[in-house]
Scaffold this motif. Structure first.
Motif, PDB file in Angstrom:
ATOM      1  N   ILE A   1       0.806  -1.220   0.000  1.00 52.97           N
ATOM      2  CA  ILE A   1       0.000   0.000   0.000  1.00 52.97           C
ATOM      3  C   ILE A   1       0.840   1.272   0.000  1.00 52.97           C
ATOM      4  CG2 ILE A   1      -0.212   0.241   2.517  1.00 52.97           C
ATOM      5  CD1 ILE A   1      -3.117   0.993   2.122  1.00 52.97           C
ATOM      6  N   GLU A   2       2.107   1.171   0.383  1.00 53.41           N
ATOM      7  CA  GLU A   2       2.891   2.387   0.620  1.00 53.41           C
ATOM      8  C   GLU A   2       3.004   3.275  -0.617  1.00 53.41           C
ATOM      9  OE1 GLU A   2       7.267   0.161   0.236  1.00 53.41           O
ATOM     10  OE2 GLU A   2       6.583   0.917   2.162  1.00 53.41           O
ATOM     11  N   LYS A   3       3.001   2.666  -1.819  1.00 50.91           N
ATOM     12  CA  LYS A   3       3.130   3.483  -3.029  1.00 50.91           C
ATOM     13  C   LYS A   3       1.905   4.362  -3.286  1.00 50.91           C
ATOM     14  CE  LYS A   3       1.636  -0.226  -6.229  1.00 50.91           C
ATOM     15  NZ  LYS A   3       1.744  -1.397  -5.339  1.00 50.91           N
ATOM     16  N   PHE A   4       0.789   4.030  -2.614  1.00 44.65           N
ATOM     17  CA  PHE A   4      -0.435   4.815  -2.803  1.00 44.65           C
ATOM     18  C   PHE A   4      -0.649   5.847  -1.700  1.00 44.65           C
ATOM     19  CE2 PHE A   4      -1.797   0.604  -4.733  1.00 44.65           C
ATOM     20  CZ  PHE A   4      -1.632   1.020  -6.043  1.00 44.65           C
ATOM     21  N   LEU A   5       0.250   5.930  -0.742  1.00 43.32           N
ATOM     22  CA  LEU A   5       0.033   6.800   0.413  1.00 43.32           C
ATOM     23  C   LEU A   5       0.689   8.169   0.273  1.00 43.32           C
ATOM     24  CD1 LEU A   5       0.310   4.231   3.348  1.00 43.32           C
ATOM     25  CD2 LEU A   5      -1.748   5.186   2.292  1.00 43.32           C
ATOM     26  N   ARG A   6       1.074   8.551  -0.943  1.00 40.07           N
ATOM     27  CA  ARG A   6       1.595   9.892  -1.175  1.00 40.07           C
ATOM     28  C   ARG A   6       0.477  10.921  -1.003  1.00 40.07           C
ATOM     29  NH1 ARG A   6       2.974   8.043  -6.394  1.00 40.07           N
ATOM     30  NH2 ARG A   6       1.967   9.954  -7.162  1.00 40.07           N
ATOM     31  N   GLU A   7       0.849  12.108  -0.577  1.00 42.62           N
ATOM     32  CA  GLU A   7      -0.139  13.152  -0.346  1.00 42.62           C
ATOM     33  C   GLU A   7      -0.925  13.488  -1.611  1.00 42.62           C
ATOM     34  OE1 GLU A   7      -1.071  15.111   2.681  1.00 42.62           O
ATOM     35  OE2 GLU A   7      -0.369  13.097   3.216  1.00 42.62           O
ATOM     36  N   ASP A   8      -0.224  13.558  -2.769  1.00 45.76           N
ATOM     37  CA  ASP A   8      -0.930  13.922  -3.994  1.00 45.76           C
ATOM     38  C   ASP A   8      -1.951  12.860  -4.382  1.00 45.76           C
ATOM     39  OD1 ASP A   8       1.123  12.125  -4.603  1.00 45.76           O
ATOM     40  OD2 ASP A   8       1.462  12.950  -6.606  1.00 45.76           O
ATOM     41  N   VAL A   9      -1.630  11.584  -4.116  1.00 43.49           N
ATOM     42  CA  VAL A   9      -2.574  10.507  -4.413  1.00 43.49           C
ATOM     43  C   VAL A   9      -3.785  10.599  -3.494  1.00 43.49           C
ATOM     44  CG1 VAL A   9      -2.921   8.012  -4.427  1.00 43.49           C
ATOM     45  CG2 VAL A   9      -0.779   8.978  -5.295  1.00 43.49           C
ATOM     46  N   LEU A  10      -3.538  10.780  -2.209  1.00 45.16           N
ATOM     47  CA  LEU A  10      -4.644  10.837  -1.249  1.00 45.16           C
ATOM     48  C   LEU A  10      -5.555  12.031  -1.513  1.00 45.16           C
ATOM     49  CD1 LEU A  10      -2.805   9.821   2.045  1.00 45.16           C
ATOM     50  CD2 LEU A  10      -4.046   8.363   0.438  1.00 45.16           C
ATOM     51  N   GLU A  11      -4.965  13.140  -1.917  1.00 47.11           N
ATOM     52  CA  GLU A  11      -5.780  14.311  -2.265  1.00 47.11           C
ATOM     53  C   GLU A  11      -6.632  14.029  -3.499  1.00 47.11           C
ATOM     54  OE1 GLU A  11      -2.862  17.329  -2.702  1.00 47.11           O
ATOM     55  OE2 GLU A  11      -2.539  17.572  -0.524  1.00 47.11           O
ATOM     56  N   ALA A  12      -6.047  13.349  -4.481  1.00 46.19           N
ATOM     57  CA  ALA A  12      -6.796  13.023  -5.697  1.00 46.19           C
ATOM     58  C   ALA A  12      -7.947  12.075  -5.399  1.00 46.19           C
ATOM     59  CB  ALA A  12      -5.853  12.423  -6.741  1.00 46.19           C
ATOM     60  N   VAL A  13      -7.712  11.105  -4.528  1.00 42.04           N
ATOM     61  CA  VAL A  13      -8.763  10.135  -4.187  1.00 42.04           C
ATOM     62  C   VAL A  13      -9.960  10.842  -3.550  1.00 42.04           C
ATOM     63  CG1 VAL A  13      -9.332   8.205  -2.656  1.00 42.04           C
ATOM     64  CG2 VAL A  13      -7.230   8.148  -4.020  1.00 42.04           C
ATOM     65  N   GLN A  14      -9.695  11.867  -2.755  1.00 36.92           N
ATOM     66  CA  GLN A  14     -10.808  12.602  -2.150  1.00 36.92           C
ATOM     67  C   GLN A  14     -11.682  13.265  -3.209  1.00 36.92           C
ATOM     68  OE1 GLN A  14     -11.586  12.374   1.219  1.00 36.92           O
ATOM     69  NE2 GLN A  14      -9.952  10.838   0.998  1.00 36.92           N
ATOM     70  N   ARG A  15     -11.116  13.556  -4.368  1.00 38.89           N
ATOM     71  CA  ARG A  15     -11.904  14.164  -5.456  1.00 38.89           C
ATOM     72  C   ARG A  15     -12.874  13.173  -6.096  1.00 38.89           C
ATOM     73  NH1 ARG A  15      -6.762  16.863  -6.455  1.00 38.89           N
ATOM     74  NH2 ARG A  15      -6.205  15.439  -8.151  1.00 38.89           N
ATOM     75  N   LEU A  16     -12.733  11.894  -5.744  1.00 38.51           N
ATOM     76  CA  LEU A  16     -13.654  10.884  -6.272  1.00 38.51           C
ATOM     77  C   LEU A  16     -14.978  10.841  -5.510  1.00 38.51           C
ATOM     78  CD1 LEU A  16     -11.156   7.894  -6.745  1.00 38.51           C
ATOM     79  CD2 LEU A  16     -12.042   9.406  -8.533  1.00 38.51           C
ATOM     80  N   LYS A  17     -14.993  11.387  -4.313  1.00 41.04           N
ATOM     81  CA  LYS A  17     -16.198  11.260  -3.474  1.00 41.04           C
ATOM     82  C   LYS A  17     -17.451  11.843  -4.133  1.00 41.04           C
ATOM     83  CE  LYS A  17     -14.105  10.662   1.069  1.00 41.04           C
ATOM     84  NZ  LYS A  17     -13.977  11.165   2.458  1.00 41.04           N
ATOM     85  N   PRO A  18     -17.406  13.062  -4.681  1.00 38.48           N
ATOM     86  CA  PRO A  18     -18.626  13.563  -5.329  1.00 38.48           C
ATOM     87  C   PRO A  18     -19.011  12.768  -6.574  1.00 38.48           C
ATOM     88  CG  PRO A  18     -16.786  15.080  -5.643  1.00 38.48           C
ATOM     89  CD  PRO A  18     -16.348  14.091  -4.626  1.00 38.48           C
ATOM     90  N   ILE A  19     -18.041  12.157  -7.242  1.00 45.31           N
ATOM     91  CA  ILE A  19     -18.355  11.322  -8.407  1.00 45.31           C
ATOM     92  C   ILE A  19     -19.118  10.079  -7.963  1.00 45.31           C
ATOM     93  CG2 ILE A  19     -17.367  10.044 -10.349  1.00 45.31           C
ATOM     94  CD1 ILE A  19     -14.914  11.904 -10.148  1.00 45.31           C
ATOM     95  N   ALA A  20     -18.660   9.474  -6.874  1.00 48.41           N
ATOM     96  CA  ALA A  20     -19.360   8.307  -6.335  1.00 48.41           C
ATOM     97  C   ALA A  20     -20.770   8.683  -5.900  1.00 48.41           C
ATOM     98  CB  ALA A  20     -18.570   7.715  -5.168  1.00 48.41           C
ATOM     99  N   GLU A  21     -20.900   9.809  -5.218  1.00 46.11           N
ATOM    100  CA  GLU A  21     -22.215  10.253  -4.757  1.00 46.11           C
ATOM    101  C   GLU A  21     -23.160  10.503  -5.926  1.00 46.11           C
ATOM    102  OE1 GLU A  21     -21.322  13.631  -2.374  1.00 46.11           O
ATOM    103  OE2 GLU A  21     -20.454  12.450  -0.732  1.00 46.11           O
ATOM    104  N   GLN A  22     -22.642  11.118  -6.971  1.00 49.74           N
ATOM    105  CA  GLN A  22     -23.459  11.405  -8.150  1.00 49.74           C
ATOM    106  C   GLN A  22     -23.946  10.113  -8.794  1.00 49.74           C
ATOM    107  OE1 GLN A  22     -24.489  14.373  -9.253  1.00 49.74           O
ATOM    108  NE2 GLN A  22     -25.552  13.511 -11.036  1.00 49.74           N
ATOM    109  N   ALA A  23     -23.109   9.075  -8.738  1.00 49.60           N
ATOM    110  CA  ALA A  23     -23.479   7.776  -9.327  1.00 49.60           C
ATOM    111  C   ALA A  23     -24.313   6.919  -8.382  1.00 49.60           C
ATOM    112  CB  ALA A  23     -22.212   7.022  -9.731  1.00 49.60           C
TER     113      ALA A  23
END
Length: 336
Positions: free
Chosen positions: A240-262
């Motif tokens: 998992i460590e390769k996915f725990l960069r700050e830029d990745v975690l910030e990008a993942v948070q941008r998926l939340k409204p997409i999931a909600e919309q779907a």
């Protein structure tokens, strides 16, 4: 309930959400919880189960065999794998030699409490064994009825081509590849997937939620949650460590409204996304508690609209790994 897809260019159907017991069984959870979770998977319509002899050094196979005991065998699709070390680590306790494959398959059959394995997979490519030796052994096992179909895991496009040609010459089929694949890890798309489509091979993908990062529970600027995969130093943390960069975690948070919309949860969105790829036959999911599967299986049959797919691409632009060269770094050049 879960939908089904054909496995490669074969007549075998598998549940598009397949239960995998890497990490959990024989290590993270006790046997009673593991068995309850397998039964919950069956109740949800999952009939395909993936394991490997190396998981918990054979204990995961034992737990799965116990959990499936008493079920109608013809209604199940059981997958396991061979390559990584098992036992005390002797010179022939790893790899894809004729000896190790034959020893391993008989051990897997005993532990899984079955007289045949639906899909037997080469867990990595073995650079130390002639490929014709490996496939001749697989062919012998198919003709003996001990395995029904042959698959591989994390093979490159070139290795798939060579393996598929040998399989055809021997009168058997290479039907599947099991790579890591998620919104954040897309390295198979440029070479492996086109080769697989040409050869009649489909993908059974592992880590569709990027080791849990795509659940959204790992927050930028915050410590990792206690008891999460990131704290499991035995196995989960290094993946998992390769996915725990700050830029990745910030990008993942941008998926939340997409999931909600779907109308989906974040885990459902992640699993539905990999299932949009027509070359994917199944997404592997694990669970440590039965209730976790109730959410997961709702991703089956979901169709993501083009605008949702485009929004996901935009949200993860610059952080999703797509370099096909990384498919060449997975199999060790010498046996472990």
């Amino acid at each position: 309930m879960v939908n089904y897809r054909y496995l490669g260019n074969s007549g075998l159907k598998v549940s598009e959400i397949t239960y995998g017991n890497w990490v959990t069984h024989g290590s993270q959870v006790d046997d009673s919880a593991a068995i309850a979770t397998v039964h919950a998977a069956l109740d949800a319509g999952i009939t395909s189960f993936d394991t490997a002899d190396t998981y918990a050094n054979t204990l995961a196979e034992e737990v799965l065999g116990k959990a499936l005991e008493g079920q109608r065998r013809e209604s199940l699709e059981i997958f396991t794998k061979v390559y990584w070390p098992t036992g005390p680590g002797g010179p022939n306790d790893a790899g894809l030699s004729r000896k190790h494959i034959r020893d391993s398959v008989h051990g897997s059959l005993r532990r899984l409490r079955t007289d045949y394995i639906d899909l037997y997979q080469a867990h990595r490519f073995d650079y130390e064994t002639p490929l014709d030796e490996t496939f001749q052994t697989f062919a012998d096992l198919v003709h003996q009825g001990k395995i029904l179909y042959v698959g591989v895991s994390e093979w490159t496009a070139e290795q798939l081509r060579e393996g598929a040609a040998l399989a055809k010459d021997l009168g058997i089929q290479l039907v599947s590849n099991q790579p890591q694949y998620s919104m954040l890890w897309r390295v198979i798309e440029e070479k492996v997937v086109p080769a697989s489509e040409e050869l009649g091979i489909s993908q059974i993908v592992w880590s569709p939620m990027a080791q849990g990062v795509l659940s959204g529970k790992y927050l930028p600027g915050q410590p990792v949650p206690a008891g999460s995969r990131a704290t499991d130093t035995k196995s989960g943390a290094r993946f998992i460590e390769k996915f725990l960069r700050e830029d990745v975690l910030e990008a993942v948070q941008r998926l939340k409204p997409i999931a909600e919309q779907a109308g989906l949860t974040m885990p459902q969105l992640a699993i539905a996304w990999v299932l949009q790829n027509p070359n994917v036959s199944a997404a592997l999911v694990g669970a440590s508690r039965p209730e976790q599967l109730a959410d997961t299986v709702k991703a089956s049959g979901v169709v993501l609209e083009a605008d949702a797919m485009a929004a996901i691409d935009a949200a993860l632009a610059g952080v999703a790994e797509k370099d096909p060269a990384k498919t060449y770094d997975v199999s060790p050049k010498t046996r472990p």
